[in-house]
Write a protein that holds these residues in place. Structure first.
Motif, PDB file in Angstrom:
ATOM      1  N   CYS A 161      -5.114   6.238   0.712  1.00 54.76           N
ATOM      2  CA  CYS A 161      -4.388   4.989   0.525  1.00 54.76           C
ATOM      3  C   CYS A 161      -4.735   4.391  -0.825  1.00 54.76           C
ATOM      4  O   CYS A 161      -5.883   4.460  -1.271  1.00 54.76           O
ATOM      5  CB  CYS A 161      -4.762   3.975   1.599  1.00 54.76           C
ATOM      6  N   VAL A 177       0.856  -1.186   0.000  1.00 59.59           N
ATOM      7  CA  VAL A 177       0.000   0.000   0.000  1.00 59.59           C
ATOM      8  C   VAL A 177       0.892   1.235   0.000  1.00 59.59           C
ATOM      9  O   VAL A 177       1.978   1.232   0.589  1.00 59.59           O
ATOM     10  CB  VAL A 177      -0.921   0.013   1.248  1.00 59.59           C
ATOM     11  N   LEU A 213      -3.350   0.933  -3.613  1.00 60.62           N
ATOM     12  CA  LEU A 213      -2.513  -0.247  -3.733  1.00 60.62           C
ATOM     13  C   LEU A 213      -1.136   0.130  -4.255  1.00 60.62           C
ATOM     14  O   LEU A 213      -1.018   0.858  -5.235  1.00 60.62           O
ATOM     15  CB  LEU A 213      -3.138  -1.259  -4.695  1.00 60.62           C
TER      16      LEU A 213
END
Lengths: 164, 118
Positions: B73, B62, B75
């Motif tokens: 946030c 992340v 990936l």
């Protein structure tokens, strides 16, 4: 969430693995033989045990292979690495339709998948579909992690063995 | 049979050994989210969620970015890679089996030919 990984530049008959949703995994492969032939290799213990353990699994072999391939029958596969310890995989066949499908449970773990293999005739060849459905998302991911964690060493050997 | 697992893989597995953190990865796979909205979704305190995100961030799964007062946030590249890596490992296992199966099928077809010829 659908994610598919195919071998890059793979020739015909390549193996495909696709995740479907949270709990399902599908493996597909085409074989150059009719369903009756492929089914025999899956349902006869003396044939099955010759291919289910990859040759590259160093030191690991199938020391016992009991398969009663009929609806309601049971199976038990025991793997060993030369010592006295063995690891057993077992379950029962929920459904067997000769030359068409085999459905079995995987009871060795707490959250095993139900596996379904189907054999589809495609002009004398067989499109094989192996479907695994896990009881939970976590169970699927742990199965994948377990497989991946166990395989780095084997993967190196596989990379050497498998054609690019 | 002792298996060597590389450090990055180790970190990923440690990060993903927790069901909540796997849920976070799944959630971010559908779209970016603020830590506040993640905390709401998983019914956690902000502090608890921050700790989970920190573990995932250290593993490279992340990445976070602060815009104004909001930390978003999404990936990381390794998060996107992790599942593909697992699935590829699974595929290679089956490929190895199926190549052995191909050989047996060839033998069976050969036997079939011999039988019908005789």
């Amino acid at each position: 969430m659908n994610q598919q990984v195919n071998s890059a530049g793979g020739a015909q008959n390549r193996t495909s693995v696709e995740r479907k949703g949270d709990r399902e995994l599908v493996v597909t492969r085409t074989f150059n033989a009719p369903p009756s032939t492929v089914y025999r290799a899956w349902s006869q213990p003396e044939l099955f045990q010759r291919w289910w353990v990859p040759k590259s699994a160093s030191g690991v072999s199938l020391v016992s292979c009991d398969m009663d391939v009929r609806t309601g029958g049971k199976y038990r596969l025991e793997f060993g690495a030369g010592g006295s310890d063995t690891m057993a995989f077992y379950g029962k066949y929920l459904e067997v339709v000769p030359n068409e499908r085999i459905v079995w449970t995987n009871d060795e773990g707490e959250e095993g998948a139900v596996t379904t293999v189907t054999f589809e005739d495609q002009g004398g060849k067989t499109l094989l579909n192996l479907h695994e459905i896990y009881p939970s998302k976590e169970a699927l991911e742990e199965a994948l992690q377990g497989g991946a964690a166990a395989l780095p060493e084997q993967l190196e050997q596989l990379d050497e063995l498998l054609p690019a | 049979m002792v298996q060597y697992v590389s450090r990055p893989l180790d970190l990923s597995f440690a990060a993903l050994s927790d069901a909540t953190r796997r849920g976070i990865i799944d959630q971010l796979g559908r779209g970016d989210a603020s830590i506040t909205s993640l905390a709401d979704k998983f019914q956690m305190t902000l502090t608890g969620m921050k700790k989970h995100v920190q573990v995932l961030e250290r593993a490279g799964l992340v990445v976070t970015q602060k815009v104004g007062r909001v930390r978003t946030c999404k990936l990381g590249k390794r998060g996107l890679k992790a599942e593909a890596e697992w699935i590829e490992a699974h595929r290679k296992l089956f490929e190895a089996r199926f190549e052995a199966l191909d050989e047996i099928i060839s033998e069976m077809k050969q036997e079939g030919s011999d039988e019908s010829a005789s």
